[in-house]
Design an enzyme around this catalytic site. Structure first.
Site, PDB file in Angstrom:
ATOM      1  N   TYR A 198       0.869  -1.179   0.000  1.00 43.33           N
ATOM      2  CA  TYR A 198       0.000   0.000   0.000  1.00 43.33           C
ATOM      3  C   TYR A 198       0.902   1.223   0.000  1.00 43.33           C
ATOM      4  O   TYR A 198       1.525   1.554   1.002  1.00 43.33           O
ATOM      5  CB  TYR A 198      -0.887  -0.038   1.247  1.00 43.33           C
TER       6      TYR A 198
ATOM      7  N   LYS B 201      -1.848  -1.599  -3.784  1.00 40.05           N
ATOM      8  CA  LYS B 201      -2.863  -0.546  -3.803  1.00 40.05           C
ATOM      9  C   LYS B 201      -2.103   0.748  -4.047  1.00 40.05           C
ATOM     10  O   LYS B 201      -1.317   1.194  -3.216  1.00 40.05           O
ATOM     11  CB  LYS B 201      -3.636  -0.487  -2.490  1.00 40.05           C
TER      12      LYS B 201
ATOM     13  N   ILE C  50      -9.588  -0.243  -5.222  1.00 40.75           N
ATOM     14  CA  ILE C  50     -10.050  -0.374  -3.844  1.00 40.75           C
ATOM     15  C   ILE C  50     -10.621   0.988  -3.488  1.00 40.75           C
ATOM     16  O   ILE C  50      -9.873   1.944  -3.258  1.00 40.75           O
ATOM     17  CB  ILE C  50      -8.907  -0.768  -2.896  1.00 40.75           C
TER      18      ILE C  50
END
Length: 310
Positions: free
Chosen positions: A146, A174, A216
């Site tokens: 992330y 992500k 997401i």
């Protein structure tokens, strides 16, 4: 916990994922609302769930609450009759403490971890490389990186990402780097099979057109079908229809971040009855009266009267 998941996360890490909000009531985890929410999204076009990340106020959850959150979510997904993968959001500034968390959660019924870069400490690229390598070597479940430098104060460069992407237990990212040029460069150079999901709600359509595997998105708690259809239309090559569908929902990606997330989304979900309370935990606070009025107006515009909550 039992019933360890077996589907391969790398294959499933695409499409539309929700960073699920965590419902609270009177300071406690609101299990009835959680169950209702999971049943609702499991019946729709969502491809996976992220639990206890930023949108889920994960850093405010105790270890017992975190375990209960995972257990209840997995049980409701099982009852739905379909399989949805779950990634557990983790973050921390100490590699050693993160290893302890990986040990504590190793037997939980999840499919992987979403792990943010260490916050506050601002390690070098060499430090980031070693940090994630140590975690990936140790983790019982695959890791999704992330990268969100505007929260952690450190950016994973593409050179570092390309090296980490070769690790067999790191399966995707992500991407919230907020630099489209960096994202496009990584998409062009990533290893085959390494998944890229955007986490920038307002850049969803652009990221799909650039080649991202999915997203997401906090905003997809609302108008979920429309968000999913944007990706489907892009995949089908119908950019005009995808753009038109995107134009109908892109305003939500701005409105829901007018004040710190997830308070605006929780307000909307509570007004529509999917959760019982818009409660957040400090240092988050509920939306201002001014934003509540804006949200109410948008809810009225988008929601059929019979589905509105008084």
């Amino acid at each position: 916990m039992t019933d360890r998941p077996t589907p391969d996360l790398q294959n499933r890490l695409q499409g539309l994922w929700l960073p699920l909000v965590t419902p609270f009531h009177n300071g406690e985890l609101d299990e009835p609302s959680l169950r209702r929410m999971v049943r609702h999204y499991a019946s729709g076009p969502v491809d996976g769930l992220i639990l206890a990340a930023t949108s889920g106020e994960g850093m405010s959850l105790g270890s017992d609450e975190l375990e209960r959150l995972v257990s209840v979510t997995r049980a409701e997904i099982a009852a739905s009759g379909r399989y949805l993968p779950i990634c557990l959001g983790l973050s921390g500034a100490s590699t050693g403490k993160m290893l302890d968390v990986l040990d504590e959660t190793a037997a939980w019924p999840i499919d992987g971890y979403l792990i943010a870069s260490p916050y506050y400490t601002r390690p070098s690229q060499r430090g980031l490389m070693q940090h994630f390598t140590v975690l990936a070597d140790h983790a019982s479940w695959p890791i999704v990186l992330y990268n969100i430098p505007y929260r952690t104060a450190v950016n994973l460069t593409n050179e570092t990402l390309l090296r980490l992407a070769r690790h067999p237990n790191i399966v995707g990212i992500k991407d919230c780097c907020a630099d489209r040029a960096q994202s496009i460069d990584f998409l062009a150079r990533r290893p085959a099979g390494f998944r890229v999901l955007t986490g920038e709600d307002a850049q969803y359509y652009a990221a799909l057109c650039d080649g991202a595997d999915g997203a997401i998105l906090l905003s997809a708690h609302l108008e979920t079908d429309a968000f999913a259809s944007v990706r489907m239309l892009v995949k089908q090559g119908d950019r005009a229809a995808a753009q038109a569908r995107w134009d109908g929902i892109r305003g939500l990606t701005q409105l829901l971040f007018t004040e710190p997330s997830p308070a605006p989304a929780k307000y909307w979900l509570a007004r529509n009855g999917l959760i019982d309370s818009a409660e957040v935990r400090l240092p988050m606070v509920e939306v201002s009266a001014e934003l509540a009025a804006q949200l109410d107006a948008e809810i009225a515009r988008r929601t059929p009267p019979l589905l509105r909550r008084a």
